[in-house]
Structure formats: C-alpha cells, structure tokens
Motif scaffolding. Structure first.
Motif, PDB file in Angstrom:
ATOM      1  N   ALA A 242     -10.580   1.279  -7.350  1.00 31.31           N
ATOM      2  CA  ALA A 242      -9.804   1.027  -6.123  1.00 31.31           C
ATOM      3  C   ALA A 242      -9.655  -0.453  -5.747  1.00 31.31           C
ATOM      4  O   ALA A 242      -9.937  -0.826  -4.607  1.00 31.31           O
ATOM      5  CB  ALA A 242     -10.410   1.803  -4.951  1.00 31.31           C
ATOM      6  N   PRO A 243      -9.171  -1.303  -6.655  1.00 27.32           N
ATOM      7  CA  PRO A 243      -8.942  -2.694  -6.248  1.00 27.32           C
ATOM      8  C   PRO A 243      -7.879  -2.751  -5.148  1.00 27.32           C
ATOM      9  O   PRO A 243      -6.829  -2.109  -5.260  1.00 27.32           O
ATOM     10  CB  PRO A 243      -8.413  -3.359  -7.534  1.00 27.32           C
ATOM     11  N   PRO A 244      -8.138  -3.514  -4.066  1.00 27.52           N
ATOM     12  CA  PRO A 244      -7.173  -3.565  -2.958  1.00 27.52           C
ATOM     13  C   PRO A 244      -5.779  -3.997  -3.407  1.00 27.52           C
ATOM     14  O   PRO A 244      -4.778  -3.453  -2.935  1.00 27.52           O
ATOM     15  CB  PRO A 244      -7.788  -4.590  -2.003  1.00 27.52           C
ATOM     16  N   THR A 245      -5.698  -4.966  -4.303  1.00 24.80           N
ATOM     17  CA  THR A 245      -4.385  -5.437  -4.766  1.00 24.80           C
ATOM     18  C   THR A 245      -3.621  -4.327  -5.480  1.00 24.80           C
ATOM     19  O   THR A 245      -2.404  -4.193  -5.322  1.00 24.80           O
ATOM     20  CB  THR A 245      -4.561  -6.639  -5.724  1.00 24.80           C
ATOM     21  N   ALA A 246      -4.333  -3.538  -6.271  1.00 18.98           N
ATOM     22  CA  ALA A 246      -3.684  -2.440  -6.993  1.00 18.98           C
ATOM     23  C   ALA A 246      -3.127  -1.407  -6.004  1.00 18.98           C
ATOM     24  O   ALA A 246      -2.013  -0.886  -6.179  1.00 18.98           O
ATOM     25  CB  ALA A 246      -4.678  -1.797  -7.953  1.00 18.98           C
ATOM     26  N   TYR A 247      -3.917  -1.110  -4.947  1.00 20.97           N
ATOM     27  CA  TYR A 247      -3.402  -0.189  -3.919  1.00 20.97           C
ATOM     28  C   TYR A 247      -2.208  -0.798  -3.183  1.00 20.97           C
ATOM     29  O   TYR A 247      -1.199  -0.126  -2.930  1.00 20.97           O
ATOM     30  CB  TYR A 247      -4.513   0.211  -2.940  1.00 20.97           C
ATOM     31  N   ALA A 248      -2.314  -2.079  -2.843  1.00 16.51           N
ATOM     32  CA  ALA A 248      -1.204  -2.728  -2.128  1.00 16.51           C
ATOM     33  C   ALA A 248       0.076  -2.704  -2.977  1.00 16.51           C
ATOM     34  O   ALA A 248       1.163  -2.419  -2.463  1.00 16.51           O
ATOM     35  CB  ALA A 248      -1.586  -4.164  -1.777  1.00 16.51           C
ATOM     36  N   ASN A 249      -0.065  -2.983  -4.259  1.00 10.79           N
ATOM     37  CA  ASN A 249       1.117  -2.977  -5.137  1.00 10.79           C
ATOM     38  C   ASN A 249       1.761  -1.597  -5.206  1.00 10.79           C
ATOM     39  O   ASN A 249       2.992  -1.469  -5.249  1.00 10.79           O
ATOM     40  CB  ASN A 249       0.731  -3.435  -6.543  1.00 10.79           C
ATOM     41  N   THR A 250       0.946  -0.562  -5.208  1.00 12.47           N
ATOM     42  CA  THR A 250       1.481   0.800  -5.272  1.00 12.47           C
ATOM     43  C   THR A 250       2.215   1.149  -3.976  1.00 12.47           C
ATOM     44  O   THR A 250       3.341   1.677  -4.008  1.00 12.47           O
ATOM     45  CB  THR A 250       0.335   1.806  -5.511  1.00 12.47           C
ATOM     46  N   ARG A 252       3.489  -0.907  -1.829  1.00 11.03           N
ATOM     47  CA  ARG A 252       4.687  -1.744  -1.714  1.00 11.03           C
ATOM     48  C   ARG A 252       5.834  -1.187  -2.551  1.00 11.03           C
ATOM     49  O   ARG A 252       6.993  -1.205  -2.127  1.00 11.03           O
ATOM     50  CB  ARG A 252       4.380  -3.186  -2.125  1.00 11.03           C
ATOM     51  N   ALA A 253       5.520  -0.683  -3.734  1.00 11.64           N
ATOM     52  CA  ALA A 253       6.572  -0.120  -4.593  1.00 11.64           C
ATOM     53  C   ALA A 253       7.302   1.011  -3.866  1.00 11.64           C
ATOM     54  O   ALA A 253       8.535   1.129  -3.941  1.00 11.64           O
ATOM     55  CB  ALA A 253       5.966   0.381  -5.905  1.00 11.64           C
ATOM     56  N   LYS A 290     -12.828   1.745   2.836  1.00 11.95           N
ATOM     57  CA  LYS A 290     -13.050   0.712   1.821  1.00 11.95           C
ATOM     58  C   LYS A 290     -11.991  -0.394   1.970  1.00 11.95           C
ATOM     59  O   LYS A 290     -11.009  -0.243   2.707  1.00 11.95           O
ATOM     60  CB  LYS A 290     -12.975   1.344   0.428  1.00 11.95           C
ATOM     61  N   SER A 291     -12.164  -1.474   1.231  1.00 12.64           N
ATOM     62  CA  SER A 291     -11.158  -2.553   1.263  1.00 12.64           C
ATOM     63  C   SER A 291      -9.776  -2.011   0.895  1.00 12.64           C
ATOM     64  O   SER A 291      -8.763  -2.455   1.434  1.00 12.64           O
ATOM     65  CB  SER A 291     -11.505  -3.664   0.290  1.00 12.64           C
ATOM     66  N   ALA A 292      -9.756  -1.078  -0.049  1.00  5.40           N
ATOM     67  CA  ALA A 292      -8.477  -0.516  -0.480  1.00  5.40           C
ATOM     68  C   ALA A 292      -7.763   0.193   0.679  1.00  5.40           C
ATOM     69  O   ALA A 292      -6.532   0.215   0.748  1.00  5.40           O
ATOM     70  CB  ALA A 292      -8.689   0.458  -1.628  1.00  5.40           C
ATOM     71  N   TYR A 293      -8.544   0.772   1.600  1.00  2.43           N
ATOM     72  CA  TYR A 293      -7.941   1.417   2.772  1.00  2.43           C
ATOM     73  C   TYR A 293      -7.155   0.386   3.583  1.00  2.43           C
ATOM     74  O   TYR A 293      -5.994   0.625   3.950  1.00  2.43           O
ATOM     75  CB  TYR A 293      -9.026   2.061   3.653  1.00  2.43           C
ATOM     76  N   TYR A 294      -7.807  -0.749   3.860  1.00  2.76           N
ATOM     77  CA  TYR A 294      -7.136  -1.765   4.685  1.00  2.76           C
ATOM     78  C   TYR A 294      -5.929  -2.339   3.953  1.00  2.76           C
ATOM     79  O   TYR A 294      -4.903  -2.640   4.571  1.00  2.76           O
ATOM     80  CB  TYR A 294      -8.137  -2.867   5.072  1.00  2.76           C
ATOM     81  N   ALA A 295      -6.016  -2.460   2.631  1.00  2.00           N
ATOM     82  CA  ALA A 295      -4.872  -2.955   1.848  1.00  2.00           C
ATOM     83  C   ALA A 295      -3.695  -1.988   1.962  1.00  2.00           C
ATOM     84  O   ALA A 295      -2.543  -2.399   2.150  1.00  2.00           O
ATOM     85  CB  ALA A 295      -5.274  -3.130   0.389  1.00  2.00           C
ATOM     86  N   ALA A 296      -3.986  -0.685   1.864  1.00  2.00           N
ATOM     87  CA  ALA A 296      -2.915   0.310   1.984  1.00  2.00           C
ATOM     88  C   ALA A 296      -2.317   0.276   3.390  1.00  2.00           C
ATOM     89  O   ALA A 296      -1.083   0.258   3.558  1.00  2.00           O
ATOM     90  CB  ALA A 296      -3.457   1.706   1.661  1.00  2.00           C
ATOM     91  N   LEU A 297      -3.181   0.236   4.401  1.00  2.00           N
ATOM     92  CA  LEU A 297      -2.684   0.284   5.783  1.00  2.00           C
ATOM     93  C   LEU A 297      -1.822  -0.948   6.113  1.00  2.00           C
ATOM     94  O   LEU A 297      -0.734  -0.809   6.693  1.00  2.00           O
ATOM     95  CB  LEU A 297      -3.868   0.371   6.759  1.00  2.00           C
ATOM     96  N   THR A 298      -2.277  -2.115   5.718  1.00  2.61           N
ATOM     97  CA  THR A 298      -1.504  -3.314   6.060  1.00  2.61           C
ATOM     98  C   THR A 298      -0.208  -3.365   5.264  1.00  2.61           C
ATOM     99  O   THR A 298       0.805  -3.830   5.786  1.00  2.61           O
ATOM    100  CB  THR A 298      -2.317  -4.612   5.859  1.00  2.61           C
ATOM    101  N   THR A 299      -0.210  -2.871   4.038  1.00  6.55           N
ATOM    102  CA  THR A 299       1.027  -2.878   3.259  1.00  6.55           C
ATOM    103  C   THR A 299       2.044  -1.887   3.837  1.00  6.55           C
ATOM    104  O   THR A 299       3.258  -2.087   3.734  1.00  6.55           O
ATOM    105  CB  THR A 299       0.733  -2.581   1.780  1.00  6.55           C
ATOM    106  N   LEU A 300       1.554  -0.841   4.479  1.00  4.51           N
ATOM    107  CA  LEU A 300       2.452   0.068   5.205  1.00  4.51           C
ATOM    108  C   LEU A 300       3.009  -0.589   6.468  1.00  4.51           C
ATOM    109  O   LEU A 300       3.945  -0.067   7.084  1.00  4.51           O
ATOM    110  CB  LEU A 300       1.708   1.353   5.618  1.00  4.51           C
ATOM    111  N   GLY A 301       2.393  -1.712   6.859  1.00  2.29           N
ATOM    112  CA  GLY A 301       2.845  -2.426   8.055  1.00  2.29           C
ATOM    113  C   GLY A 301       1.913  -2.262   9.234  1.00  2.29           C
ATOM    114  O   GLY A 301       2.213  -2.706  10.343  1.00  2.29           O
ATOM    115  N   GLY A 302       0.782  -1.640   9.032  1.00  2.00           N
ATOM    116  CA  GLY A 302      -0.153  -1.378  10.126  1.00  2.00           C
ATOM    117  C   GLY A 302      -1.255  -2.417  10.214  1.00  2.00           C
ATOM    118  O   GLY A 302      -1.333  -3.330   9.399  1.00  2.00           O
ATOM    119  N   THR A 303      -2.079  -2.262  11.217  1.00  2.00           N
ATOM    120  CA  THR A 303      -3.218  -3.177  11.380  1.00  2.00           C
ATOM    121  C   THR A 303      -4.464  -2.373  11.772  1.00  2.00           C
ATOM    122  O   THR A 303      -4.367  -1.411  12.502  1.00  2.00           O
ATOM    123  CB  THR A 303      -2.965  -4.222  12.489  1.00  2.00           C
TER     124      THR A 303
END
Ligand code: G3I
Length: 303
Positions: A242-250, A252-253, A290-303
């Motif tokens: 669960a790397p945060p960047t990998a979740y964020a990239n997914t 974002r796609a 986890k960090s990946a949670y925050y990466a997913a949430l912020t990439t969705l536009g949330g905080t």
C-alpha cells in the motif's frame, strides 16, 4: 468531506469495499464499513458455488445479509459474479452437452438476478473470461469449451432480460495496461458488443497491483474504454504494501476520466485481505487509517 464515500460522492462517484457476511457482527469492521464506504461487493457470497451449489436449488442466506445491511445503510451493491470459471460447483464443470450447459447458465443468471431484482446497481455478469499472456483470446473454461466464443454474449443478453435496470459489467484483472494483449482482447470484445447492440454498460478493472501500483498507461486504458460508451469502474483495488503514491496514482486515474464511476477496494483492513502478509489495504489490522488512506482521500479532493 472527511470520509472516502462522502468525498467520492462530491464528484458523482462512489467508494466501495468488498464485504464478507461473516464479519457483519464485528463492530470494528461495521463501524469502518458504514462510515467510509457507500458501495459494497460481496467478496464470495454471490458466486455460483455459494448460490447454486446443486442444480436448481438456490441459497441466498449470506448474500441477503450483505445486501440487507448495505441497503439499510444507504450503500449500493455490486453483484459479483454470475459466470466465472472459478468457485464453480463441480456439477457445472462436468456438463459436456451445449444445450444443457446453455440452459444451466441462463437459469443461473435469471435465478440469481431475479432474486435480487431492483437491489443491485451493477452486476459482474462475466468475470475473468480472457486468457493471461499474449493470445488476446478467451481462456479455457467449461463455458468456452462447451459453448464457444458466444457464451459471453449469451450471458449478457440473458442478464439484460432478467433485470433491465441493472448495469451489466464485464470484470477482469491484468487489463489495466493498454499495451497488453489481454487488455486489447477485452477492448475488441467491448467494441464489438457496442457495435452490434449486445447489452453491456460497464467494464470492471480489478486493479490487484504490485508495489509500484498502476501501469503508466492505466489512465489511457480507462479513457479508451470509456470512449466506447461504457462506464469504467475500479472493482477490486489492492496494492502490495500500500504505498501512498501508488494509491494516489490509481485514484487520480479514475478522477481524470468522466465515465470512471467509482472505486472499490478488495477489503477494509489488511487482515481482511486475501493477499496474506502483503498489507495491501487502507486500514491496518486494528482498523487504523494508514498513509495510503490519506493519499486516497486527498486525491479524491478531501481532507
Ligand atoms: O467457505 C470455505 C470454508 O467453508 C472453508 O472452511 C475454508 C477453508 O479454506 O474455505 C472457505 O472458502 C474460501 C472462500 O474464499 C471463503 O472464505 C476459499 O477457500 C478461498 O479460496 C476463497 O478465496 C476467495 C477467492 O476469491 C477465491 O477465488 C477470496 O476470499 C476472494 O477475495 C477472492 O476474490 C477474487 C474475486 O472474486 C475475483 N478476482 C480475484 C479476487 C482475488 O482472488
């Protein structure tokens, strides 16, 4: 918004998870489920071995539990899955006569879809029918071997009749990279179905990724399928470690494609995952973000 589901909803999308019926009496589990997610996929309970273990006798206890929980909590349901070569009871695999198997397949689709009629947003009508590797063709299965290439079209036509208001999806893994023969095979099928009026509404990209996450071409793949006139969905997301960047990239796609309807992760806590020891999900075994949670949430536009 401060939860995955509520934030996804702000762009008209959903954020879902796979759910196991036997965990619905675990309070940590249901607290996270009902707080964070607004779409639910039964992880095993709607598969053929669970719903029609012997010919013509349907059992819906655990799947009903999940559907009833979801609808009571304002969550929509992805039905998973009607026609799949795996988790298939032995009596189906033993059929060698085409007329018999076609009748059995259509009866299974109609029986299960009728039971849940009006309660399922999207159905994975056919799951994982394409071969891995370079052929771009269907994989060997009892359906392929006895009924031939047309079994997928037959399944979708039967499904449309059984519940005309449900969205009908084709779902598969390793079709995220545009430059792969398997992706191209599925793309040609969907293009052909749309050209000939075979009912298909959506394509599910399972997205079981290694540590590096989605291939660079994932956004292109989603956009190209969407351009055929189907919704695209990320249906079983998990990423090794669960790397945060990998979740964020997914995430974002999906956000970059208007017809990307939403994202489902394949379990809530790492301890819920089928990928034992890989910690591929958004919550740890204790239910902590986890960090990946925050990466997913912020990439969705949330905080
Ligand atoms: O229900 C039996 C139980 O009676 C028995 O005691 C126990 C002992 O092993 O097994 C239980 O069945 C297991 C089932 O999950 C329910 O827990 C199976 O062994 C196990 O193989 C099965 O695994 C599921 C797998 O699909 C089967 O192919 C995973 O939970 C599920 O996450 C996984 O999900 C699939 C998607 O449906 C399709 N895409 C790939 C994805 C990951 O493999």
């Amino acid at each position: 918004a401060s939860t995955l589901g509520a934030q996804a909803a702000q762009s008209g999308r959903y954020f879902g998870t796979a759910v196991a019926a036997y965990k619905l009496n675990d309070r940590t589990y249901t607290t996270l489920l009902d707080r964070e997610f607004n779409r639910v996929t039964p992880e095993n309970e709607m598969k053929w071995d669970a719903t029609e273990p012997s010919r013509g006798s349907f059992t819906f206890g655990p799947s009903d539990q999940i559907v009833n929980h979801a609808l009571a909590h304002g969550q929509k349901v992805r039905g998973h899955t009607l026609v799949w070569h795996s988790q298939l009871p032995g009596w189906v695999g033993a059929i060698t006569d085409a007329t018999t198997l076609r009748g059995v397949m259509n009866n299974h689709i109609a029986g299960e879809m009728t039971h849940f009629k009006g309660k399922i947003h999207s159905w994975d009508v056919v799951n994982e029918a394409f071969a891995d590797g370079g052929s771009g063709q269907h994989r060997s299965s009892v359906f392929q071997n006895v009924l031939g290439d047309g079994f997928i079209e037959t399944a979708f036509r039967t499904a449309r009749t059984a519940d005309p208001s449900a969205k009908l999806c084709y779902n598969d893994y390793s079709i995220e990279d545009w430059n792969s023969a398997k992706t191209q095979g599925v793309y040609r099928m969907v293009r052909d179905f749309k050209a000939r009026g075979v009912p298909i509404d959506c394509v599910g990209f399972q997205a079981h990724f290694g540590t590096s996450g989605p291939p660079a071409s994932f956004g292109t793949t989603l956009a190209n399928f969407a351009a055929l006139g189907v919704d695209v969905q990320i249906t079983e997301l998990d990423i090794a470690q669960a790397p945060p960047t990998a979740y964020a990239n997914t995430v974002r796609a999906c956000m970059n494609v208007a017809r990307c309807a939403g994202i489902t992760v394949w379990g809530i806590r790492d301890t819920d995952s089928w990928r034992t020891g890989e910690n591929p999900l958004l919550f740890d075994g204790g239910g902590n973000k986890k960090s990946a949670y925050y990466a997913a949430l912020t990439t969705l536009g949330g905080t």
